[in-house]
Design a protein around this motif. Structure first.
Motif, PDB file in Angstrom:
ATOM      1  N   ALA A 109       0.812  -1.225   0.000  1.00  6.78           N
ATOM      2  CA  ALA A 109       0.000   0.000   0.000  1.00  6.78           C
ATOM      3  C   ALA A 109       0.839   1.266   0.000  1.00  6.78           C
ATOM      4  O   ALA A 109       0.285   2.363  -0.075  1.00  6.78           O
ATOM      5  N   ILE A 110       2.146   1.149   0.052  1.00  4.71           N
ATOM      6  CA  ILE A 110       2.977   2.337   0.268  1.00  4.71           C
ATOM      7  C   ILE A 110       2.886   3.327  -0.886  1.00  4.71           C
ATOM      8  O   ILE A 110       3.040   4.538  -0.708  1.00  4.71           O
ATOM      9  N   ASN A 111       2.595   2.843  -2.103  1.00  2.00           N
ATOM     10  CA  ASN A 111       2.458   3.762  -3.232  1.00  2.00           C
ATOM     11  C   ASN A 111       1.216   4.642  -3.102  1.00  2.00           C
ATOM     12  O   ASN A 111       1.073   5.617  -3.832  1.00  2.00           O
ATOM     13  N   GLY A 112       0.302   4.306  -2.176  1.00  2.00           N
ATOM     14  CA  GLY A 112      -0.913   5.088  -1.983  1.00  2.00           C
ATOM     15  C   GLY A 112      -0.793   6.181  -0.944  1.00  2.00           C
ATOM     16  O   GLY A 112      -1.797   6.842  -0.617  1.00  2.00           O
ATOM     17  N   VAL A 113       0.396   6.412  -0.399  1.00  2.00           N
ATOM     18  CA  VAL A 113       0.584   7.496   0.576  1.00  2.00           C
ATOM     19  C   VAL A 113       0.173   8.826  -0.061  1.00  2.00           C
ATOM     20  O   VAL A 113       0.531   9.131  -1.195  1.00  2.00           O
ATOM     21  N   GLY A 114      -0.598   9.608   0.664  1.00  2.00           N
ATOM     22  CA  GLY A 114      -1.179  10.837   0.135  1.00  2.00           C
ATOM     23  C   GLY A 114      -0.156  11.832  -0.382  1.00  2.00           C
ATOM     24  O   GLY A 114       0.807  12.152   0.320  1.00  2.00           O
ATOM     25  N   PHE A 115      -0.373  12.316  -1.599  1.00  2.00           N
ATOM     26  CA  PHE A 115       0.447  13.343  -2.235  1.00  2.00           C
ATOM     27  C   PHE A 115       1.936  12.986  -2.271  1.00  2.00           C
ATOM     28  O   PHE A 115       2.798  13.863  -2.253  1.00  2.00           O
ATOM     29  N   ALA A 116       2.234  11.680  -2.322  1.00  2.00           N
ATOM     30  CA  ALA A 116       3.625  11.256  -2.415  1.00  2.00           C
ATOM     31  C   ALA A 116       4.199  11.553  -3.796  1.00  2.00           C
ATOM     32  O   ALA A 116       5.357  11.957  -3.923  1.00  2.00           O
ATOM     33  N   PHE A 117       3.382  11.346  -4.846  1.00  2.00           N
ATOM     34  CA  PHE A 117       3.864  11.488  -6.219  1.00  2.00           C
ATOM     35  C   PHE A 117       3.150  12.643  -6.914  1.00  2.00           C
ATOM     36  O   PHE A 117       1.923  12.664  -6.994  1.00  2.00           O
ATOM     37  N   PRO A 118       3.900  13.598  -7.450  1.00  2.00           N
ATOM     38  CA  PRO A 118       3.256  14.738  -8.116  1.00  2.00           C
ATOM     39  C   PRO A 118       2.723  14.417  -9.501  1.00  2.00           C
ATOM     40  O   PRO A 118       1.810  15.082  -9.982  1.00  2.00           O
ATOM     41  N   HIS A 239      -4.180  12.955  -5.512  1.00  2.00           N
ATOM     42  CA  HIS A 239      -3.779  12.805  -4.113  1.00  2.00           C
ATOM     43  C   HIS A 239      -3.286  11.403  -3.756  1.00  2.00           C
ATOM     44  O   HIS A 239      -2.586  11.238  -2.760  1.00  2.00           O
ATOM     45  N   MET A 240      -3.639  10.401  -4.553  1.00  2.00           N
ATOM     46  CA  MET A 240      -3.140   9.041  -4.332  1.00  2.00           C
ATOM     47  C   MET A 240      -2.994   8.365  -5.690  1.00  2.00           C
ATOM     48  O   MET A 240      -3.791   8.615  -6.597  1.00  2.00           O
ATOM     49  N   TRP A 241      -1.980   7.497  -5.803  1.00  2.00           N
ATOM     50  CA  TRP A 241      -1.849   6.695  -7.013  1.00  2.00           C
ATOM     51  C   TRP A 241      -1.851   5.216  -6.635  1.00  2.00           C
ATOM     52  O   TRP A 241      -1.301   4.823  -5.602  1.00  2.00           O
ATOM     53  N   ASP A 242      -2.481   4.422  -7.486  1.00  2.00           N
ATOM     54  CA  ASP A 242      -2.483   2.970  -7.265  1.00  2.00           C
ATOM     55  C   ASP A 242      -2.302   2.249  -8.588  1.00  2.00           C
ATOM     56  O   ASP A 242      -2.637   2.787  -9.657  1.00  2.00           O
ATOM     57  N   GLY A 243      -1.749   1.058  -8.500  1.00  2.00           N
ATOM     58  CA  GLY A 243      -1.540   0.231  -9.682  1.00  2.00           C
ATOM     59  C   GLY A 243      -2.016  -1.183  -9.449  1.00  2.00           C
ATOM     60  O   GLY A 243      -2.415  -1.554  -8.344  1.00  2.00           O
ATOM     61  N   PHE A 244      -1.970  -1.976 -10.517  1.00  2.00           N
ATOM     62  CA  PHE A 244      -2.321  -3.388 -10.434  1.00  2.00           C
ATOM     63  C   PHE A 244      -1.042  -4.219 -10.512  1.00  2.00           C
ATOM     64  O   PHE A 244      -0.350  -4.203 -11.537  1.00  2.00           O
ATOM     65  N   TRP A 245      -0.740  -4.954  -9.450  1.00  2.00           N
ATOM     66  CA  TRP A 245       0.363  -5.900  -9.520  1.00  2.00           C
ATOM     67  C   TRP A 245      -0.094  -7.144 -10.274  1.00  2.00           C
ATOM     68  O   TRP A 245      -1.183  -7.666 -10.008  1.00  2.00           O
ATOM     69  N   CYS A 246       0.717  -7.605 -11.210  1.00  2.00           N
ATOM     70  CA  CYS A 246       0.447  -8.871 -11.906  1.00  2.00           C
ATOM     71  C   CYS A 246       1.140  -9.973 -11.111  1.00  2.00           C
ATOM     72  O   CYS A 246       2.375 -10.055 -11.085  1.00  2.00           O
ATOM     73  N   LEU A 247       0.325 -10.787 -10.456  1.00  2.00           N
ATOM     74  CA  LEU A 247       0.818 -11.794  -9.520  1.00  2.00           C
ATOM     75  C   LEU A 247       0.687 -13.192 -10.110  1.00  2.00           C
ATOM     76  O   LEU A 247      -0.261 -13.483 -10.835  1.00  2.00           O
ATOM     77  N   ALA A 248       1.640 -14.045  -9.782  1.00  2.00           N
ATOM     78  CA  ALA A 248       1.576 -15.449 -10.185  1.00  2.00           C
ATOM     79  C   ALA A 248       1.714 -16.330  -8.954  1.00  2.00           C
ATOM     80  O   ALA A 248       2.446 -15.997  -8.016  1.00  2.00           O
ATOM     81  N   ASN A 249       0.988 -17.445  -8.962  1.00  2.00           N
ATOM     82  CA  ASN A 249       1.200 -18.460  -7.945  1.00  2.00           C
ATOM     83  C   ASN A 249       2.624 -19.003  -8.102  1.00  2.00           C
ATOM     84  O   ASN A 249       3.027 -19.385  -9.201  1.00  2.00           O
ATOM     85  N   ARG A 250       3.382 -19.027  -7.021  1.00  2.00           N
ATOM     86  CA  ARG A 250       4.799 -19.374  -7.138  1.00  2.00           C
ATOM     87  C   ARG A 250       5.010 -20.786  -7.673  1.00  2.00           C
ATOM     88  O   ARG A 250       5.852 -21.011  -8.553  1.00  2.00           O
ATOM     89  N   GLN A 251       4.253 -21.760  -7.170  1.00  2.00           N
ATOM     90  CA  GLN A 251       4.445 -23.135  -7.620  1.00  2.00           C
ATOM     91  C   GLN A 251       4.106 -23.283  -9.100  1.00  2.00           C
ATOM     92  O   GLN A 251       4.809 -23.968  -9.849  1.00  2.00           O
ATOM     93  N   ALA A 252       3.014 -22.638  -9.521  1.00  2.00           N
ATOM     94  CA  ALA A 252       2.640 -22.699 -10.936  1.00  2.00           C
ATOM     95  C   ALA A 252       3.700 -22.032 -11.801  1.00  2.00           C
ATOM     96  O   ALA A 252       4.021 -22.511 -12.901  1.00  2.00           O
ATOM     97  N   TRP A 253       4.231 -20.918 -11.325  1.00  2.00           N
ATOM     98  CA  TRP A 253       5.263 -20.197 -12.073  1.00  2.00           C
ATOM     99  C   TRP A 253       6.524 -21.048 -12.196  1.00  2.00           C
ATOM    100  O   TRP A 253       7.100 -21.175 -13.289  1.00  2.00           O
ATOM    101  N   GLU A 254       6.951 -21.652 -11.100  1.00  2.00           N
ATOM    102  CA  GLU A 254       8.176 -22.441 -11.119  1.00  2.00           C
ATOM    103  C   GLU A 254       8.001 -23.773 -11.833  1.00  2.00           C
ATOM    104  O   GLU A 254       8.990 -24.402 -12.227  1.00  2.00           O
TER     105      GLU A 254
END
Length: 338
Positions: A109-118, A239-254
């Motif tokens: 959630a750290i990328n959502g800190v208020g007014f962190a990114f102009p 005032h806040m920015w958010d993104g989508f992380w593309c996540l993979a199940n580790r076992q399936a990935w490996e």
């Protein structure tokens, strides 16, 4: 891409039809690996347009060995359900907001800190650099694999029915709808506003009946929910920015051979970069479309908002919650906050 609000929200039935059944491969045989890619946005959203293109490219380059099937619009369950599924292996790929992922990985959630990114330049420097690497490391501890490039969910803007927001003083006493999350509540309390946690499904009615006078969301959501019908002003507060992380199940990935992992990562990361550009185009076209319907836009300076948050102890509060290490990485991208 020329994407309008109508294109963004239409086609839910088509999405089900397009993704409900496994595809027959042109190679004349079943895929060696058939993986699900789940998310919560419509099939016509830039995320899914680019995910589909990546899946096609991966299928072609692996000669049909890896078939990634797209399941949009929360077909496989709520965000919480799908997060559980990607952890257990029921779903192999899942894109999720960092602010929601923080229920499992607090640092996400750290990328959502208020007014962190102009602006977006600052966002991509951070998320393609040290901050993104730090968060991916924390995600790995939860036995998930995050692709190197995060997708764009958007900067959040402030709409009101009463007045534009030109500075922090305009938020004082403002009754504003926020998601059910302490990060939003603490942000607007620091501005002496009156934040009220209301689910998205009840947002339009709450604004229409004046339970609240304001709300905050990306422009795409303002358009999707037709909030211009119940709000007059849109202040581009970023005032806040958010993104989508593309996540993979580790076992399936490996389980994938190394060369197939390399191909999949290459195309998924390239799709994320392309989707960022699509979202930038979409935001401009949607803002123009909403303005034509009568919504008034303004762009306030962000420095006074940052200073107000600093004096109110907001940054010190979240530095303590995220920890000194994570905060130091954030400030390498943003400059001093706390």
């Amino acid at each position: 891409m020329n994407i309008t609000r109508r294109k963004l929200i239409q086609g839910a039935a088509a999405a089900v039809a397009a993704t409900a059944a496994p595809m027959t491969l042109v190679y004349g045989k079943s895929a060696e690996f058939t993986y699900k890619f789940a998310n919560n946005v419509p099939l016509t959203h830039p995320l899914n347009v680019r995910a589909k293109a990546a899946a096609d490219a991966i299928r072609n380059e692996t000669n049909g060995r890896l078939d990634i099937q797209i399941f949009p619009s929360s077909q496989l369950g709520s965000d919480t359900d799908m997060l559980s599924q990607v952890r257990s292996g029921g779903v192999e790929f899942f894109t999720l907001s960092g602010l929601i992922l923080s229920t499992l990985v607090p640092a996400a959630a750290i990328n959502g800190v208020g007014f962190a990114f102009p602006d977006y330049d600052a966002v991509w420097r951070a998320m393609d650099g040290d901050l993104g690497a730090y968060v991916r490391g924390q995600i790995a501890k939860a036995k998930l694999v995050a692709m190197d490039k995060i997708w764009d969910n958007g900067f959040r803007q402030t709409t009101t029915s009463t007045k534009p927001i030109n500075g922090p003083e305009d938020l004082r006493g403002l009754k504003i709808r926020v998601p059910v999350s302490p990060m939003w509540t603490s942000l607007f309390k620091a501005f002496d506003a009156a934040p009220t946690s209301i689910n998205a499904s009840e947002m339009y009615t709450a604004l229409q009946t004046k339970v609240v006078d304001a709300q905050e969301n990306p422009v795409s959501v303002i358009s999707l929910f037709k909030l211009n019908e119940v709000q007059k002003f849109c202040s581009l507060t970023n005032h806040m920015w958010d993104g989508f992380w593309c996540l993979a199940n580790r076992q399936a990935w490996e389980r994938l051979p190394a060369n197939i992992r390399e191909i999949a990562a290459k195309h998924l990361n390239a799709a994320a970069i392309a989707q960022r550009a699509d979202m930038a185009t979409l935001n401009v076209s949607l803002q123009r479309e909403i303005a034509a319907k009568g919504m008034v836009f303004n762009t306030p300076r962000t420095d006074p908002f940052r200073e107000k948050l600093r004096k109110a102890g907001y940054y010190a509060e979240w530095k303590n919650k995220f920890g000194a290490e994570a905060w130091a990485v954030l400030e390498r991208s943003t400059g001093r906050l706390a």
